[in-house]
Design an enzyme around this catalytic site. Structure first.
Site, PDB file in Angstrom:
ATOM      1  N   PRO A 199     -36.944 -17.611  18.236  1.00 50.28           N
ATOM      2  CA  PRO A 199     -37.081 -17.101  19.537  1.00 50.28           C
ATOM      3  C   PRO A 199     -36.504 -18.142  20.620  1.00 50.28           C
ATOM      4  CG  PRO A 199     -39.007 -17.722  18.610  1.00 50.28           C
ATOM      5  CD  PRO A 199     -37.959 -18.246  17.915  1.00 50.28           C
ATOM      6  N   GLU A 200     -35.745 -17.632  21.582  1.00 45.11           N
ATOM      7  CA  GLU A 200     -35.321 -18.425  22.757  1.00 45.11           C
ATOM      8  C   GLU A 200     -35.935 -17.707  23.777  1.00 45.11           C
ATOM      9  OE1 GLU A 200     -30.969 -19.183  22.497  1.00 45.11           O
ATOM     10  OE2 GLU A 200     -31.106 -18.813  20.406  1.00 45.11           O
ATOM     11  N   ARG A 225     -24.168 -37.159  32.105  1.00 44.64           N
ATOM     12  CA  ARG A 225     -24.303 -37.517  30.629  1.00 44.64           C
ATOM     13  C   ARG A 225     -23.085 -37.821  29.881  1.00 44.64           C
ATOM     14  NH1 ARG A 225     -29.883 -36.514  29.183  1.00 44.64           N
ATOM     15  NH2 ARG A 225     -29.066 -36.016  27.101  1.00 44.64           N
ATOM     16  N   ARG A 279     -42.403 -19.756   8.417  1.00 43.85           N
ATOM     17  CA  ARG A 279     -41.947 -21.194   8.287  1.00 43.85           C
ATOM     18  C   ARG A 279     -42.843 -22.168   8.715  1.00 43.85           C
ATOM     19  NH1 ARG A 279     -35.788 -21.233   9.691  1.00 43.85           N
ATOM     20  NH2 ARG A 279     -35.936 -23.411   8.968  1.00 43.85           N
ATOM     21  N   HIS A 288     -47.840 -13.426   6.151  1.00 40.59           N
ATOM     22  CA  HIS A 288     -47.851 -14.983   6.888  1.00 40.59           C
ATOM     23  C   HIS A 288     -48.659 -15.196   8.096  1.00 40.59           C
ATOM     24  CE1 HIS A 288     -44.638 -15.939   3.856  1.00 40.59           C
ATOM     25  NE2 HIS A 288     -43.792 -14.958   4.467  1.00 40.59           N
TER      26      HIS A 288
END
Length: 278
Positions: A2-3, A158, A116, A92
């Site tokens: 998920p973003e 950067r 996970r 899960h």
DNA sequence: CCTAACTCCTGCATGC
DNA sequence: TGCATGCAGGAGTTAG
């Protein structure tokens, strides 16, 4: 999984179903499901009332009628599902929160499901407006205090490549591997270009592309490739069909038709068009 | 200050 | 069919 768009879809779903409800009891079932820095056990949330559901970048939290929050990060495979208590336990399931009151009577449980176990929930005090574990996370581009000019200047100083910089949650939050690749493609910027070598206009275009693609994904309910991303009702989003480059290795670029390339660097896959993105 | 490498997991696809 | 390998949407820690 998920973003930002997926987490926002979950946030909105939670806000709709659980705002105003009381947590009557709560349990965790897996030691890694609870953040080690949590100041209290999950069970201690019993008796608290949910006031709102907040998000910054990929972090979510429920504000309570208490001086601490229930914080969640979905990691790679976490889901927060709102279900009737009668639904049989998910394979899960790492934690559950029983609810009462509020407007919707039938869906009276939040389940944290995570194959996970990179995701977590935790009980945390606040550092200003956000919980402790969110304090070091940069503003995401949908927050009204987000300062585009400041972020552009920071990026342009950067010496590292632009792609890992987009993924750095302490510079701009919410962007993950999918939307980084999509934003770079839209802005026609190669993922390995060094930040210092980008013009102010290019960085601005890139961030605006990231905002656009994430906004479109939110409207589509997020991106779901498999069973690892679902909204709170267990439904998939359909932005996956709108992806131009992510997961499209060998497919034609939607803009110029040349084959999409995939390279590995900074320990991740990057998908891009070698002709459009120089 | 910065960056790269490594780590935590499970499950699936792929190739031999 | 079995086994080894690689790969997956994230982020914290450590070493340099």
């Amino acid at each position: 999984m998920p973003e930002l768009p997926e987490v926002e879809t979950v946030r909105a779903g939670l806000a709709k179903y659980v705002t105003g409800k009381k947590i009557t009891s709560a349990q965790a079932f897996h030691p890694r499901a609870v953040k080690p820095s949590s100041i209290a056990p999950i069970t201690s949330l019993a008796g608290s009332r949910i006031k709102s559901v907040q998000r910054r970048g990929k972090f979510l939290w429920l504000t309570l009628d208490r001086p601490y929050a229930l914080v969640a990060h979905l990691g790679m495979s976490g889901q927060l599902l709102v279900t009737p208590t009668t639904t049989s336990p998910h394979k899960h399931m790492r934690a559950r929160f029983m609810l009462s009151g509020g407007l919707s009577r039938s869906n009276n449980e939040i389940r944290f499901v995570d194959q996970r176990t990179f995701g977590w929930v935790g009980v945390e005090e606040y550092a200003g407006d956000v919980p402790i574990s969110v304090a070091h996370i940069a503003l995401d581009p949908f927050e009204k205090e987000f300062d585009l000019a400041k972020v552009i200047n920071r990026i342009r100083k950067r010496k590292s490549a632009i792609k890992p910089t987009l993924l750095n949650q302490e510079i701009i939050s919410g962007i993950g591997n999918i939307y980084a690749d999509e934003a770079l493609w839209r802005a026609k910027i190669h993922p390995e270009i060094v930040c210092e070598d980008l013009s102010k206009a290019e960085v601005k275009r890139l961030i605006n592309c990231a905002i656009d693609v994430m906004q479109e994904a939110i409207l589509a309910g997020g991106t779901s490739f498999d069973e690892q991303y679902k909204n709170v009702n267990g439904e998939s989003g359909y932005f996956e069909r709108s992806l131009a480059v992510y997961g499209q290795e060998g497919e034609p670029c939607p803009r110029c038709g040349s084959a999409i390339a995939r390279i590995a660097f900074a320990n991740r896959s990057s998908h891009f068009c070698q002709r459009c993105q120089r």
